[in-house]
Scaffold this motif. Structure first.
Motif, PDB file in Angstrom:
ATOM      1  N   LEU A  64       0.820  -1.208   0.000  1.00 58.25           N
ATOM      2  CA  LEU A  64       0.000   0.000   0.000  1.00 58.25           C
ATOM      3  C   LEU A  64       0.854   1.258   0.000  1.00 58.25           C
ATOM      4  O   LEU A  64       0.515   2.250  -0.659  1.00 58.25           O
ATOM      5  CB  LEU A  64      -0.933   0.001   1.212  1.00 58.25           C
ATOM      6  CG  LEU A  64      -2.105  -0.970   1.142  1.00 58.25           C
ATOM      7  CD1 LEU A  64      -2.824  -1.039   2.474  1.00 58.25           C
ATOM      8  CD2 LEU A  64      -3.064  -0.553   0.048  1.00 58.25           C
ATOM      9  N   LEU A  65       1.959   1.248   0.720  1.00 57.79           N
ATOM     10  CA  LEU A  65       2.854   2.405   0.720  1.00 57.79           C
ATOM     11  C   LEU A  65       3.468   2.623  -0.657  1.00 57.79           C
ATOM     12  O   LEU A  65       3.628   3.771  -1.099  1.00 57.79           O
ATOM     13  CB  LEU A  65       3.954   2.228   1.765  1.00 57.79           C
ATOM     14  CG  LEU A  65       3.503   2.444   3.208  1.00 57.79           C
ATOM     15  CD1 LEU A  65       4.617   2.048   4.164  1.00 57.79           C
ATOM     16  CD2 LEU A  65       3.094   3.882   3.423  1.00 57.79           C
ATOM     17  N   GLU A  66       3.786   1.559  -1.348  1.00 56.64           N
ATOM     18  CA  GLU A  66       4.343   1.686  -2.697  1.00 56.64           C
ATOM     19  C   GLU A  66       3.300   2.280  -3.642  1.00 56.64           C
ATOM     20  O   GLU A  66       3.613   3.160  -4.451  1.00 56.64           O
ATOM     21  CB  GLU A  66       4.816   0.324  -3.213  1.00 56.64           C
ATOM     22  CG  GLU A  66       5.484   0.380  -4.561  1.00 56.64           C
ATOM     23  CD  GLU A  66       6.752   1.218  -4.569  1.00 56.64           C
ATOM     24  OE1 GLU A  66       7.061   1.786  -5.625  1.00 56.64           O
ATOM     25  OE2 GLU A  66       7.426   1.305  -3.531  1.00 56.64           O
ATOM     26  N   VAL A  67       2.060   1.827  -3.532  1.00 54.28           N
ATOM     27  CA  VAL A  67       0.985   2.388  -4.353  1.00 54.28           C
ATOM     28  C   VAL A  67       0.804   3.866  -4.028  1.00 54.28           C
ATOM     29  O   VAL A  67       0.623   4.692  -4.934  1.00 54.28           O
ATOM     30  CB  VAL A  67      -0.329   1.594  -4.135  1.00 54.28           C
ATOM     31  CG1 VAL A  67      -1.516   2.321  -4.753  1.00 54.28           C
ATOM     32  CG2 VAL A  67      -0.208   0.201  -4.709  1.00 54.28           C
ATOM     33  N   ALA A  68       0.874   4.219  -2.761  1.00 52.36           N
ATOM     34  CA  ALA A  68       0.728   5.624  -2.362  1.00 52.36           C
ATOM     35  C   ALA A  68       1.871   6.464  -2.921  1.00 52.36           C
ATOM     36  O   ALA A  68       1.651   7.607  -3.363  1.00 52.36           O
ATOM     37  CB  ALA A  68       0.682   5.730  -0.847  1.00 52.36           C
ATOM     38  N   ARG A  69       3.079   5.945  -2.933  1.00 57.84           N
ATOM     39  CA  ARG A  69       4.215   6.689  -3.497  1.00 57.84           C
ATOM     40  C   ARG A  69       4.022   6.933  -4.992  1.00 57.84           C
ATOM     41  O   ARG A  69       4.277   8.030  -5.491  1.00 57.84           O
ATOM     42  CB  ARG A  69       5.518   5.928  -3.259  1.00 57.84           C
ATOM     43  CG  ARG A  69       6.010   5.996  -1.852  1.00 57.84           C
ATOM     44  CD  ARG A  69       7.380   5.325  -1.717  1.00 57.84           C
ATOM     45  NE  ARG A  69       7.678   5.104  -0.335  1.00 57.84           N
ATOM     46  CZ  ARG A  69       7.603   3.929   0.300  1.00 57.84           C
ATOM     47  NH1 ARG A  69       7.276   2.833  -0.359  1.00 57.84           N
ATOM     48  NH2 ARG A  69       7.885   3.822   1.570  1.00 57.84           N
ATOM     49  N   VAL A  70       3.590   5.908  -5.698  1.00 61.86           N
ATOM     50  CA  VAL A  70       3.353   6.056  -7.142  1.00 61.86           C
ATOM     51  C   VAL A  70       2.232   7.060  -7.388  1.00 61.86           C
ATOM     52  O   VAL A  70       2.347   7.937  -8.255  1.00 61.86           O
ATOM     53  CB  VAL A  70       3.029   4.680  -7.778  1.00 61.86           C
ATOM     54  CG1 VAL A  70       2.548   4.852  -9.209  1.00 61.86           C
ATOM     55  CG2 VAL A  70       4.241   3.768  -7.715  1.00 61.86           C
ATOM     56  N   ALA A  71       1.138   6.960  -6.636  1.00 57.64           N
ATOM     57  CA  ALA A  71       0.023   7.897  -6.800  1.00 57.64           C
ATOM     58  C   ALA A  71       0.472   9.319  -6.499  1.00 57.64           C
ATOM     59  O   ALA A  71       0.097  10.263  -7.213  1.00 57.64           O
ATOM     60  CB  ALA A  71      -1.135   7.498  -5.898  1.00 57.64           C
ATOM     61  N   ASP A  72       1.279   9.500  -5.478  1.00 54.59           N
ATOM     62  CA  ASP A  72       1.792  10.838  -5.146  1.00 54.59           C
ATOM     63  C   ASP A  72       2.655  11.372  -6.283  1.00 54.59           C
ATOM     64  O   ASP A  72       2.544  12.540  -6.668  1.00 54.59           O
ATOM     65  CB  ASP A  72       2.602  10.778  -3.850  1.00 54.59           C
ATOM     66  CG  ASP A  72       3.120  12.141  -3.451  1.00 54.59           C
ATOM     67  OD1 ASP A  72       2.302  13.081  -3.353  1.00 54.59           O
ATOM     68  OD2 ASP A  72       4.356  12.257  -3.251  1.00 54.59           O
ATOM     69  N   HIS A  73       3.496  10.530  -6.833  1.00 55.71           N
ATOM     70  CA  HIS A  73       4.357  10.944  -7.945  1.00 55.71           C
ATOM     71  C   HIS A  73       3.510  11.345  -9.158  1.00 55.71           C
ATOM     72  O   HIS A  73       3.782  12.371  -9.802  1.00 55.71           O
ATOM     73  CB  HIS A  73       5.320   9.824  -8.322  1.00 55.71           C
ATOM     74  CG  HIS A  73       6.272  10.186  -9.403  1.00 55.71           C
ATOM     75  ND1 HIS A  73       7.293  11.085  -9.242  1.00 55.71           N
ATOM     76  CD2 HIS A  73       6.329   9.781 -10.705  1.00 55.71           C
ATOM     77  CE1 HIS A  73       7.946  11.218 -10.382  1.00 55.71           C
ATOM     78  NE2 HIS A  73       7.375  10.438 -11.285  1.00 55.71           N
ATOM     79  N   VAL A  74       2.491  10.560  -9.475  1.00 60.23           N
ATOM     80  CA  VAL A  74       1.622  10.867 -10.618  1.00 60.23           C
ATOM     81  C   VAL A  74       0.878  12.178 -10.369  1.00 60.23           C
ATOM     82  O   VAL A  74       0.807  13.047 -11.250  1.00 60.23           O
ATOM     83  CB  VAL A  74       0.628   9.706 -10.873  1.00 60.23           C
ATOM     84  CG1 VAL A  74      -0.468  10.119 -11.836  1.00 60.23           C
ATOM     85  CG2 VAL A  74       1.369   8.494 -11.397  1.00 60.23           C
TER      86      VAL A  74
END
Length: 97
Positions: A64-74
């Motif tokens: 979930l943290l990895e998904v959150a990092r990607v979403a933040d980057h996008v």
């Protein structure tokens, strides 16, 4: 008669030793020993299950943290309103011709 007293003294000594072993907890009935071993095994199994659940939870949290990092980057890479070349504020009538 002296042999009988020696035998009785030996029996009393053995009985006293057995009583002391029971009172100090070094000599227990087999049923009590099995009950304690069963409880130990039950707690060990519960601990293993708990640790497996925690490991799964940690793995899910990492994902979930990895998904959150990607979403933040996008989301941070998307253009913001008012930036040059985007939206109404960036429209130039001369550039459109």
């Amino acid at each position: 008669m002296d042999g009988l007293i020696a035998i009785q003294g030996g029996a009393a000594g053995i009985l006293a030793a057995a009583v002391m072993l029971v009172l100090t907890g070094r000599l227990v009935p087999l049923s009590v020993l099995r009950d304690v071993q069963h409880q130990r095994d039950t707690w060990q199994e519960a601990h293993r299950e708990s640790e497996a659940a925690r490991a799964e939870e940690r793995a899910q949290t990492r994902e979930l943290l990895e998904v959150a990092r990607v979403a933040d980057h996008v989301l941070t890479s998307l253009p913001r309103p008012g930036e040059v070349g985007h939206g109404v504020a960036g429209a130039d009538a001369d550039a459109a011709r």
